[in-house]
Motif scaffolding. Structure first.
Motif, mmCIF file in Angstrom:
data_model
loop_
_atom_site.group_PDB
_atom_site.id
_atom_site.type_symbol
_atom_site.label_atom_id
_atom_site.label_comp_id
_atom_site.label_asym_id
_atom_site.label_seq_id
_atom_site.Cartn_x
_atom_site.Cartn_y
_atom_site.Cartn_z
ATOM 1 N N GLY A 99 0.776 -1.232 0.000
ATOM 2 C CA GLY A 99 0.000 0.000 0.000
ATOM 3 C C GLY A 99 0.811 1.288 0.000
ATOM 4 N N TYR A 100 2.134 1.186 -0.071
ATOM 5 C CA TYR A 100 2.968 2.399 -0.031
ATOM 6 C C TYR A 100 2.794 3.240 -1.295
ATOM 7 C CZ TYR A 100 7.207 5.302 -0.012
ATOM 8 O OH TYR A 100 8.090 6.352 -0.074
ATOM 9 N N GLN A 101 2.982 2.610 -2.465
ATOM 10 C CA GLN A 101 2.788 3.347 -3.704
ATOM 11 C C GLN A 101 1.353 3.861 -3.805
ATOM 12 O OE1 GLN A 101 4.845 3.688 -7.253
ATOM 13 N NE2 GLN A 101 3.457 5.329 -6.590
ATOM 14 N N THR A 102 0.397 3.066 -3.348
ATOM 15 C CA THR A 102 -1.012 3.454 -3.348
ATOM 16 C C THR A 102 -1.226 4.746 -2.569
ATOM 17 O OG1 THR A 102 -1.454 1.075 -3.219
ATOM 18 C CG2 THR A 102 -3.345 2.544 -3.021
ATOM 19 N N THR A 103 -0.616 4.821 -1.398
ATOM 20 C CA THR A 103 -0.748 6.004 -0.552
ATOM 21 C C THR A 103 -0.160 7.234 -1.221
ATOM 22 O OG1 THR A 103 -0.675 4.613 1.423
ATOM 23 C CG2 THR A 103 -0.204 6.944 1.734
ATOM 24 N N VAL A 104 0.974 7.065 -1.885
ATOM 25 C CA VAL A 104 1.573 8.185 -2.616
ATOM 26 C C VAL A 104 0.623 8.657 -3.717
ATOM 27 C CG1 VAL A 104 3.476 8.849 -4.142
ATOM 28 C CG2 VAL A 104 3.947 7.507 -2.082
ATOM 29 N N LEU A 105 0.100 7.736 -4.500
ATOM 30 C CA LEU A 105 -0.802 8.099 -5.598
ATOM 31 C C LEU A 105 -2.072 8.778 -5.087
ATOM 32 C CD1 LEU A 105 -0.445 4.862 -7.739
ATOM 33 C CD2 LEU A 105 0.454 7.135 -8.308
ATOM 34 N N ALA A 106 -2.541 8.345 -3.929
ATOM 35 C CA ALA A 106 -3.789 8.893 -3.377
ATOM 36 C C ALA A 106 -3.672 10.368 -3.024
ATOM 37 C CB ALA A 106 -4.209 8.094 -2.148
ATOM 38 N N GLN A 107 -2.456 10.878 -2.923
ATOM 39 C CA GLN A 107 -2.276 12.310 -2.643
ATOM 40 C C GLN A 107 -2.482 13.169 -3.885
ATOM 41 O OE1 GLN A 107 -2.041 12.604 0.676
ATOM 42 N NE2 GLN A 107 -1.994 10.371 0.482
ATOM 43 N N PHE A 108 -2.540 12.521 -5.062
ATOM 44 C CA PHE A 108 -2.628 13.265 -6.318
ATOM 45 C C PHE A 108 -3.934 13.052 -7.075
ATOM 46 C CE2 PHE A 108 1.955 12.689 -5.603
ATOM 47 C CZ PHE A 108 2.380 14.009 -5.693
ATOM 48 N N TYR A 109 -4.600 11.922 -6.842
ATOM 49 C CA TYR A 109 -5.796 11.592 -7.614
ATOM 50 C C TYR A 109 -7.031 11.603 -6.720
ATOM 51 C CZ TYR A 109 -2.763 10.378 -11.466
ATOM 52 O OH TYR A 109 -1.834 10.442 -12.479
ATOM 53 N N LYS A 110 -8.148 12.025 -7.304
ATOM 54 C CA LYS A 110 -9.400 12.050 -6.554
ATOM 55 C C LYS A 110 -9.789 10.646 -6.096
ATOM 56 C CE LYS A 110 -14.232 13.520 -6.831
ATOM 57 N NZ LYS A 110 -15.270 14.165 -7.674
ATOM 58 N N THR A 111 -9.646 9.656 -6.992
ATOM 59 C CA THR A 111 -9.938 8.270 -6.651
ATOM 60 C C THR A 111 -8.874 7.375 -7.236
ATOM 61 O OG1 THR A 111 -12.322 8.715 -6.726
ATOM 62 C CG2 THR A 111 -11.640 6.411 -6.747
ATOM 63 N N VAL A 112 -8.347 6.481 -6.417
ATOM 64 C CA VAL A 112 -7.399 5.467 -6.872
ATOM 65 C C VAL A 112 -8.069 4.104 -6.754
ATOM 66 C CG1 VAL A 112 -5.170 4.345 -6.479
ATOM 67 C CG2 VAL A 112 -5.390 6.824 -6.166
ATOM 68 N N HIS A 113 -8.210 3.429 -7.880
ATOM 69 C CA HIS A 113 -8.679 2.048 -7.885
ATOM 70 C C HIS A 113 -7.442 1.158 -7.857
ATOM 71 C CE1 HIS A 113 -12.935 2.932 -8.993
ATOM 72 N NE2 HIS A 113 -12.369 4.042 -9.452
ATOM 73 N N SER A 114 -7.335 0.303 -6.855
ATOM 74 C CA SER A 114 -6.145 -0.527 -6.699
ATOM 75 C C SER A 114 -6.555 -1.983 -6.533
ATOM 76 C CB SER A 114 -5.320 -0.057 -5.502
ATOM 77 O OG SER A 114 -4.069 -0.713 -5.464
ATOM 78 N N ILE A 115 -5.859 -2.873 -7.245
ATOM 79 C CA ILE A 115 -6.185 -4.295 -7.223
ATOM 80 C C ILE A 115 -4.961 -5.078 -6.771
ATOM 81 C CG2 ILE A 115 -7.074 -6.252 -8.547
ATOM 82 C CD1 ILE A 115 -8.134 -4.240 -10.605
#
Length: 219
Positions: A99-115
């Motif tokens: 979930g580290y990269q996910t957390t970084v991306l979540a600071q830039f995008y309104k919604t992050v879909h992660s699988i």
């Protein structure tokens, strides 16, 4: 960003994080917004406690299930590449991992879909996202190799495991102007970026990388 950061002061000190950011800047990461986020996200909570003292080194580390957390340089590099797309509304991440990269991306995008295909990793990542107060991630335990067509089109797609070939079914899920950033190859791997254009696609070959393989199915 206003993370509640657990852990000792040595792991959370501004000096420790500043050293990492300066190292990444020297390595060629140019997006200052990405560097700021890397400096804020508490990487030590995404690794085993026994490895927490290495969390702010620029190295990949094991996270169990024969998987790794990518080195901060690769996280920053792939992030600044996808951010060149057309918008920040919706992105797709294949391979949540810890979930580290996910957390970084979540600071830039309104919604992050992660699988994430590995159930244990998906559960752990979900717990960490809740702990950090990250609420704009839609995390799913499942096979990400075919993307998530029901939620497409995406402004950006990132694959955090190496595909043996260019995943055309994911390219088709990009919005016009969108970017897909992914490692491709088996023994020899290369980071690539595909941009969807009005009349086709443009592919850019980048640097050599090393990722775990992208596998189908769930575990």
């Amino acid at each position: 960003m206003n993370f509640k950061i657990p852990g000792g002061s040595g792991m959370t000190s501004a000096r420790t994080r500043t050293r990492l950011v300066e190292r990444l800047r020297s390595a060629g990461i140019a997006n200052e917004d990405v560097l700021a986020v890397i400096g804020e996200v508490p990487r030590h909570i995404f690794v085993d406690e026994a490895l927490a003292h290495r969390a702010y080194d620029d190295v990949s580390l094991p996270i169990g299930h024969n998987q790794t957390i990518s080195q901060p340089y690769i996280v920053a590099r792939m992030t600044e590449l996808v951010l060149g797309g057309p918008g920040r509304a919706r992105m797709l991440e294949i391979g949540t991992g810890c979930g580290y990269q996910t957390t970084v991306l979540a600071q830039f995008y309104k919604t992050v879909h992660s699988i994430e295909r590995i159930g244990g990793l998906a559960r752990g990542a979900r717990e960490r996202l809740v702990e950090l107060g990250v609420h704009n991630v839609r995390l799913r335990h499942g096979d990400g190799s075919r993307g998530q067509p029901e939620a497409a089109p995406f402004d950006a797609i990132m694959i955090t495991a190496a595909a043996p070939i260019v995943p055309e079914q994911l390219v088709d899920q990009l919005a016009i102007g969108g970017r897909l950033v992914f490692p491709v190859g088996v023994e020899e791997q290369e980071l690539r970026m595909i941009e969807r254009l009005d009349d086709g696609y443009a592919e850019t070959r980048l640097e050599k990388v090393r990722f775990v393989p992208l596998l189908p199915g769930v575990a």
